[in-house]
Design an enzyme around this catalytic site. Structure first.
Site, PDB file in Angstrom:
ATOM      1  N   LYS A 253       0.806  -1.223   0.000  1.00 20.08           N
ATOM      2  CA  LYS A 253       0.000   0.000   0.000  1.00 20.08           C
ATOM      3  C   LYS A 253       0.837   1.271   0.000  1.00 20.08           C
ATOM      4  O   LYS A 253       0.350   2.339  -0.403  1.00 20.08           O
ATOM      5  CB  LYS A 253      -0.929  -0.004   1.216  1.00 20.08           C
ATOM      6  CG  LYS A 253      -2.055  -1.016   1.157  1.00 20.08           C
ATOM      7  CD  LYS A 253      -3.135  -0.595   0.188  1.00 20.08           C
ATOM      8  CE  LYS A 253      -4.377  -1.472   0.308  1.00 20.08           C
ATOM      9  NZ  LYS A 253      -5.462  -1.015  -0.572  1.00 20.08           N
TER      10      LYS A 253
ATOM     11  N   SER B 276       1.903  -9.890  -0.292  1.00 20.21           N
ATOM     12  CA  SER B 276       1.545  -8.473  -0.304  1.00 20.21           C
ATOM     13  C   SER B 276       1.702  -7.759   1.027  1.00 20.21           C
ATOM     14  O   SER B 276       1.832  -6.534   1.054  1.00 20.21           O
ATOM     15  CB  SER B 276       0.100  -8.307  -0.788  1.00 20.21           C
ATOM     16  OG  SER B 276      -0.777  -9.016   0.086  1.00 20.21           O
TER      17      SER B 276
END
Length: 328
Positions: free
Chosen positions: A53, A305
């Protein structure tokens, strides 16, 4: 129709250079032997804030005008976007407000507060948190930087795709987390732009996969948000979705859903065999391979991730204890 292009993603890479890590991609001996084809792991969970992110948040903040930076930013988040936006805003000396539902794990709330952002808890879903965002935009003039449906966010996440295809140029298949679609659409736009023959498969959980339900319906739909080990993949895509729905529809080759037990197996494998600590969402690519839900003839790249899991919950998972529906 609005979209994010390869040139947008290349511009984002220049914009965030020096502010985010270029994370490594490594060969997985264990998974390669199990599948009989080369499997590579993109270690994005080693990013500065513990998840991908940071790329989108950094690009979005860097794209703001001077006047917008003075006003400050606000976003709804399941945790990782909030942490990334708090980090990016802190570097710029900006105010950041993060709105989250009660389903967000405590460890993610604590880290966002540690980075200096204000935290607002609103309701039991990402949609409830988004309503709080819109209230703050109207009342306080904050600039909304949503977690996925925003061109600068998508372009920032897409820089991951450029790195993946540069590190594994012959990749036949890429497995990427699918939630609101900012990550999946950005990576798909980048990789398809450079290597059109590479397949991109989105991976999500069975419990509340909003993008999968929307793709099946042919339009954005509401889906109940449920507790899950892959809490970072929770939340809706927005009924007024402008970018990620159409990009995912047009660019993804398939979508795979996983049970909670399959996600658990992915977390355990990452730790026991790959020596990597990942959260539930970070483990879904590995989980899809272990569950036999992926068929590939050439090299596979699996994105890890994020790593922002509560460590007590992680210990219980890897030790085989029953932990319920989520790692919190």
């Amino acid at each position: 129709m609005a979209t994010v292009t390869l040139s947008d993603i290349r511009a984002a890479r220049e914009r965030i250079a020096g502010k985010v890590e270029r994370t490594p991609t490594v060969f997985s001996q264990n998974l390669s032997e199990q599948l009989g084809i080369p499997v590579h792991l993109k270690l994005e969970h080693r990013q500065t804030t513990g998840s991908f992110k940071l790329r989108g948040a950094t690009n979005a903040v860097a794209s703001l005008s001077a006047e917008e930076k003075v006003r400050g930013v606000v976003a709804a988040s399941t945790g990782n976007h909030g942490r990334a936006l708090a980090h990016a805003a802190k570097l710029e000396g900006m105010r950041a407000v993060i709105c989250m539902s009660r389903l967000v794990p405590q460890n993610k709330l604590d880290e966002i507060r540690r980075l200096g952002a204000e935290v607002h808890i609103a309701g039991n879903s990402q949609d409830d948190a988004q309503e709080e965002v819109e209230r703050l935009v109207a009342q306080q003039g904050l600039v909304m930087l949503p977690p996925f449906d925003h061109p600068a966010i998508i372009a920032g996440q897409g820089t991951l795709g450029l790195e993946m295809i540069e590190q594994v140029p012959d990749a036949g298949l890429v497995l990427v987390q699918l939630s609101g679609g900012g990550l999946a659409s950005g990576i798909a736009a980048a990789i398809k732009g450079v290597s059109p023959g590479t397949k991109i498969i989105g991976v999500s959980m069975e419990r509340g996969a909003a993008m999968k339900a929307s793709l099946d319906a042919g339009r954005p739909v509401l889906v109940e948000e449920l507790p899950t080990l892959a809490d970072s993949l929770g939340g809706g895509i927005g009924l007024d979705n402008r970018l990620t729905f159409t990009m995912c529809r047009d660019l993804l080759d398939d979508v795979i859903l996983l049970s909670e037990d399959e996600i658990t197996a992915g977390i355990r494998h990452a730790y026991a065999q790959e020596r990597e600590i990942v959260e539930g969402a970070g483990a879904v690519g590995i989980a899809a391979l272990l569950a036999g839900k992926v068929k590939a003839n050439g090299p596979v790249v699996v994105l890890l991730s994020g790593r922002n899991i509560d460590m007590n919950a992680h210990r219980r998972i890897v030790c085989g204890e029953a932990i319920g529906e989520r790692a919190a």
